[in-house]
Design a protein around this motif. Structure first.
Motif, PDB file in Angstrom:
ATOM      1  N   GLN A   1       0.831  -1.193   0.000  1.00 46.53           N
ATOM      2  CA  GLN A   1       0.000   0.000   0.000  1.00 46.53           C
ATOM      3  C   GLN A   1       0.871   1.250   0.000  1.00 46.53           C
ATOM      4  OE1 GLN A   1      -3.109   0.133   2.937  1.00 46.53           O
ATOM      5  NE2 GLN A   1      -3.665  -2.010   2.636  1.00 46.53           N
ATOM      6  N   LEU A   2       0.380   2.279  -0.678  1.00 45.58           N
ATOM      7  CA  LEU A   2       1.077   3.557  -0.680  1.00 45.58           C
ATOM      8  C   LEU A   2       0.719   4.349   0.570  1.00 45.58           C
ATOM      9  CD1 LEU A   2       0.625   4.648  -4.396  1.00 45.58           C
ATOM     10  CD2 LEU A   2       2.745   3.881  -3.308  1.00 45.58           C
ATOM     11  N   ALA A   3       1.661   5.155   1.011  1.00 47.56           N
ATOM     12  CA  ALA A   3       1.432   6.086   2.113  1.00 47.56           C
ATOM     13  C   ALA A   3       2.188   7.363   1.776  1.00 47.56           C
ATOM     14  CB  ALA A   3       1.910   5.496   3.437  1.00 47.56           C
ATOM     15  N   PHE A   4       1.786   8.472   2.390  1.00 43.05           N
ATOM     16  CA  PHE A   4       2.319   9.776   2.015  1.00 43.05           C
ATOM     17  C   PHE A   4       2.595  10.620   3.255  1.00 43.05           C
ATOM     18  CE2 PHE A   4      -0.502   8.153  -1.218  1.00 43.05           C
ATOM     19  CZ  PHE A   4       0.188   8.351  -2.404  1.00 43.05           C
ATOM     20  N   VAL A   5       3.702  11.387   3.193  1.00 43.26           N
ATOM     21  CA  VAL A   5       4.047  12.265   4.308  1.00 43.26           C
ATOM     22  C   VAL A   5       3.378  13.633   4.193  1.00 43.26           C
ATOM     23  CG1 VAL A   5       6.273  11.119   4.638  1.00 43.26           C
ATOM     24  CG2 VAL A   5       6.154  13.229   3.279  1.00 43.26           C
ATOM     25  N   GLY A   6       2.584  13.859   3.147  1.00 42.04           N
ATOM     26  CA  GLY A   6       1.816  15.096   3.038  1.00 42.04           C
ATOM     27  C   GLY A   6       2.405  16.119   2.089  1.00 42.04           C
ATOM     28  N   ASP A   7       1.783  17.299   2.061  1.00 42.23           N
ATOM     29  CA  ASP A   7       2.141  18.390   1.152  1.00 42.23           C
ATOM     30  C   ASP A   7       2.157  17.924  -0.298  1.00 42.23           C
ATOM     31  OD1 ASP A   7       2.177  20.132   3.231  1.00 42.23           O
ATOM     32  OD2 ASP A   7       4.312  20.604   3.132  1.00 42.23           O
ATOM     33  N   ALA A   8       1.017  17.412  -0.725  1.00 42.21           N
ATOM     34  CA  ALA A   8       0.872  16.963  -2.111  1.00 42.21           C
ATOM     35  C   ALA A   8       0.779  18.137  -3.072  1.00 42.21           C
ATOM     36  CB  ALA A   8      -0.380  16.090  -2.248  1.00 42.21           C
TER      37      ALA A   8
END
Length: 246
Positions: free
Chosen positions: A39-46
């Motif tokens: 699964q993908l995960a993101f640290v933000g500020d897209a």
């Protein structure tokens, strides 16, 4: 569960798709799916600063609609949220690029987008606690003493801005303490926010913001393998934007 945790995207949609595909995800259904169940995960500020904030956010909206989205909102996410609510915010420091995109939409499209973004943001926890709390994804990081603490403005500011002192450097950047040097917790903390030339592993923390929007790379950490996968940026290289104290 295995995760691929992607650093700050800042509207670099093409690099994001290239990285997702390099990580082995297929986009046949319009959202990333991995044959091994990763699964993908993101640290933000897209969003902000880069060329394609709306396209990047639309992909995240679609992922959120399809299944739980592992995304830790950052300071740019919070500022766009306040803008979307109609609050007075300064349209600077990158927000102007996202607002310029929004302003190309029709009145109805603009309303729908801002409504959807508010829903997107409000559904997100302040940080992600995954793998039985062995993995924490927090935009600017989080010290052990604040993990699991009830929501407060103090926690939000640290997670979204880092360990700021309230002072600014001559170049206008905020002075931030290097919290990762002091971290000795059991959970692996994956974060971004502060652009570095290469992913930084320190004290069971990993900074995966390698400054894609400033001409560096877009980087993912493969967890639990702890391997780094990156793709080069298509943006102009701006060496002054990278933090040297790391």
């Amino acid at each position: 569960m295995k995760f691929d945790i992607i650093g700050d995207i800042h509207g670099c949609f093409d690099e994001l798709i290239t990285l997702i595909e390099k990580l082995g995800y297929l986009m046949d259904s319009g959202i990333p799916v991995h044959s091994d169940g990763r699964q993908l995960a993101f640290v933000g500020d897209a969003m902000d600063r880069g060329p394609d904030s709306i396209k990047t956010l639309q992909l995240l909206f679609d992922m959120q609609d399809a299944h739980p989205l592992h995304y830790s909102p950052g300071n740019h996410c919070n500022k766009l949220y306040r803008f979307a609510k109609g609050n007075h915010v300064q349209v600077t420091h990158g927000l102007e690029t996202t607002v310029a995109e929004i302003n190309t939409l029709s009145k109805e499209q603009r309303k729908q987008f801002l409504n959807r973004y508010r829903q997107f943001y409000e559904a997100l926890p302040l940080y992600q606690s995954l793998d039985d709390s062995k993995l924490i994804i927090a935009h600017a990081g989080i010290p052990e003493r604040l993990i699991g603490v009830p929501y407060s403005e103090k926690v939000r500011v640290f997670v979204q801005y880092g360990d700021i002192t309230g002072e600014t450097l001559p170049n206008g950047k905020p002075v931030r303490r290097d919290w990762a040097k002091q971290y000795n917790g059991r959970a692996c903390i994956v974060y971004g926010h502060t652009p570095v030339r290469e992913a930084r592993h320190l004290q069971h923390t990993v900074n995966v913001d390698t400054g894609c929007v400033f001409g560096g790379k877009l980087t993912a950490l493969r967890y639990p393998e702890m391997d780094i996968v990156s793709v080069p940026s298509q943006q102009q290289f701006m060496p002054e934007k990278f933090t040297d104290f790391y």
